[in-house]
Design an enzyme around this catalytic site. Structure first.
Site, PDB file in Angstrom:
ATOM      1  N   LYS A   1       0.850  -1.192   0.000  1.00  0.00           N
ATOM      2  CA  LYS A   1       0.000   0.000   0.000  1.00  0.00           C
ATOM      3  C   LYS A   1       0.880   1.235   0.000  1.00  0.00           C
ATOM      4  O   LYS A   1       1.942   1.261   0.641  1.00  0.00           O
ATOM      5  CB  LYS A   1      -0.853  -0.008   1.276  1.00  0.00           C
ATOM      6  CG  LYS A   1      -2.069   0.859   1.201  1.00  0.00           C
ATOM      7  CD  LYS A   1      -3.235   0.125   0.569  1.00  0.00           C
ATOM      8  CE  LYS A   1      -4.454   1.017   0.461  1.00  0.00           C
ATOM      9  NZ  LYS A   1      -5.605   0.331  -0.111  1.00  0.00           N
TER      10      LYS A   1
ATOM     11  N   GLY B   1     -21.864   5.672   3.578  1.00  0.00           N
ATOM     12  CA  GLY B   1     -20.916   6.196   2.595  1.00  0.00           C
ATOM     13  C   GLY B   1     -21.545   6.280   1.218  1.00  0.00           C
ATOM     14  O   GLY B   1     -21.857   5.246   0.607  1.00  0.00           O
TER      15      GLY B   1
ATOM     16  N   GLY C   1     -20.122   7.635  -1.509  1.00  0.00           N
ATOM     17  CA  GLY C   1     -19.058   8.016  -2.433  1.00  0.00           C
ATOM     18  C   GLY C   1     -19.139   7.169  -3.691  1.00  0.00           C
ATOM     19  O   GLY C   1     -20.221   6.735  -4.100  1.00  0.00           O
TER      20      GLY C   1
ATOM     21  N   VAL D   1     -18.214   4.042  -4.424  1.00  0.00           N
ATOM     22  CA  VAL D   1     -18.760   2.682  -4.298  1.00  0.00           C
ATOM     23  C   VAL D   1     -20.214   2.737  -3.835  1.00  0.00           C
ATOM     24  O   VAL D   1     -21.079   2.037  -4.385  1.00  0.00           O
ATOM     25  CB  VAL D   1     -17.918   1.836  -3.316  1.00  0.00           C
ATOM     26  CG1 VAL D   1     -18.528   0.457  -3.144  1.00  0.00           C
ATOM     27  CG2 VAL D   1     -16.486   1.703  -3.821  1.00  0.00           C
TER      28      VAL D   1
END
Ligand code: NAI
Length: 439
Positions: A127, A231, A233, A235
């Protein structure tokens, strides 16, 4: 905790500069069982890292560099590369402390190892994490471009032990800026031959996870179900589109930003949608009575206190690392007979699309579609069913079954390249990567 860990990321960059450096690394030495640091002044910090067994899992390497043009801290956390180069997204976030920055990087890299292994990708886990002084939306266009171009140059310097992708806080334009300085990235815009934003395929994977969980509980299909979505956003919005197509009766959604709900309402005027305003400290959505709770905001949302308030029998969403404490929170969910679908199994589609980029582009690409079907035993739906059945048979949690399977697979060696990622890391150490000064 060492003194260095208490520094802000900016403070750490200043500390490095005071040492006359712009780069540092911490590299795992499997023979001595120690972490090797690039500069002797950082050795106490390496020992602290080693002691934090909750987050440090013999990560092969952590590389850190000060962005030459913006001064922000850029990092690459390479967890395990047995299956191939470490791959995972680049996260941009203004972290308060170096400690918080490192914990996030360590955990997210481990998550990528698990995700890539269970998705059958010949990639290890890694990451990228960038800590800036400002939130990503506060950055000027120019600064943002410089940050991500510098990150691209940083990736080139790492010789390919880490291959990047998009993540929270990064956009396709950011990935284009990264790509301007390196070949070691994916998730680049379509006009550059990439696969673009991976959120829609990610939402498709989450839907398959939901369907498997419902089937396991003999609850039929998504038609007529009520789904609570945290959420709104990339997705979250894609998920609503798919759930609407599958005939859910109601969506209750939350976000920190109420404007996002208006956008969804405009897109789906006929959908029964209720919005709950989330606060950072508490989201009322968690105690919403629903058939499924789907977390698609940020990680670490589930803890002992709020698990006690969940009223949905299934938790299945895309957010990475949903369990605040992965060692106990799955058990709290299990004790409350809440079926938790492990995030790293259902949210694989983003990285799957990225992994496929280099193989050329096909409409309805079979390399991608096989993850969403039922014919392949490692596809999301059959794999989740198997994990849930095994968890039930062994009276353990689905998270633990998935973890065991993923860890085993993550140690398989790449059939052609072997453990080349580790050789790349060692090459950087012996070539004196950290001694070079980047201006
Ligand atoms: P995004 O940044 O587009 O959306 C996140 C949304 O969550 C934003 O609308 C934000 O306002 C909201 N939010 C943040 N904190 C919140 C809180 N405490 N309570 C309620 N809402 C909150 O991110 P995206 O791309 O939709 O990803 C969502 C999650 O899924 C992230 O955790 C990401 O790591 C994970 N994921 C995403 C993938 C993708 O393809 N985009 C792939 C794999 C994982």
């Amino acid at each position: 905790m060492s003194d260095i860990e208490g520094l802000t990321p900016r403070g750490f960059c200043n500390y490095l500069k005071m040492l006359g450096r712009t780069r540092a690394f911490f590299v795992w030495d499997g023979i001595s069982g120690q972490i090797r640091s690039s500069h002797p002044q950082l050795a106490p910090f390496a020992r602290t890292l080693l002691a934090s067994s909750r987050d440090f899992d013999e990560h092969e390497a952590i590389f850190l560099e000060v962005s030459p043009r913006t001064g922000v801290l850029m990092g690459a956390f390479v967890h395990r590369t047995c299956r191939g180069q470490g791959a995972g997204g680049i996260r941009y976030f203004p972290y308060d402390s170096l400690g918080a920055y490192l914990v996030d990087g360590l955990r997210l890299a481990q998550g990528m190892t698990l995700k890539n292994a269970l998705a059958g990708l010949w990639w290890g886990g890694a990451k990228g994490v960038i800590s800036g002084d400002l939130g990503v939306s506060q950055l000027s266009h120019e600064t943002r471009r410089k940050i991500f171009e510098d990150y691209g140059a940083f990736l080139s310097g790492l010789s390919g032990c880490y291959v990047a992708a998009e993540d929270v806080g990064t956009t396709e334009q950011d990935m284009a800026a990264v790509f301007a300085r390196t070949r070691f990235t994916t998730c680049i815009p379509v006009e550059f031959g990439g696969s673009g934003n991976p959120s829609f395929p990610t939402a498709r994977g989450v839907v398959r996870g939901m369907e498997a969980a419902l089937a396991h509980q003999n609850q039929g299909t998504l038609r007529g179900k009520k789904v609570a979505i945290q959420g709104l956003g990339h997705v979250g919005q894609a998920l609503i589109r798919l759930l609407h197509q599958r005939g859910v009766s109601e969506v209750v959604a939350s976000d920190l930003d109420p404007k996002r709900a208006n956008r969804v309402r405009q897109q789906f005027p006929e959908l029964r949608l209720t919005f709950r305003q989330a606060e950072r400290e508490w989201d009322p959505l968690l105690e919403e009575p629903a058939d499924i709770l789907s977390l698609n905001a940020v990680g670490g949302m589930l803890n002992e206190a709020n698990i006690a308030r969940i009223r949905a029998p299934i938790v299945c969403g895309a957010a990475n690392n949903q369990l605040a404490d992965p060692e106990v929170d799955d058990q709290f969910l299990h004790n409350r007979q809440i079926l938790y679908v492990p995030d790293f199994v259902v949210n694989r589609m983003g990285i799957v699309c990225c992994a496929d980029e280099a193989n050329g582009m096909l409409v309805d690409d079979p390399n991608i579609e096989r993850h969403l079907g039922e014919a392949w035993d490692m596809a999301i739906y059959p794999l989740i069913l198997r994990i849930l059945q095994q968890a039930e048979a062994k009276t353990t949690t689905p998270h633990r079954i998935a973890l065991g399977l993923a860890r085993e697979r993550s140690r398989e060696l790449h059939p052609l390249m072997g453990h080349r990622g580790y050789q790349l890391v060692q090459g950087l150490v012996t070539q004196g990567w950290a001694d070079a000064t980047v201006f």
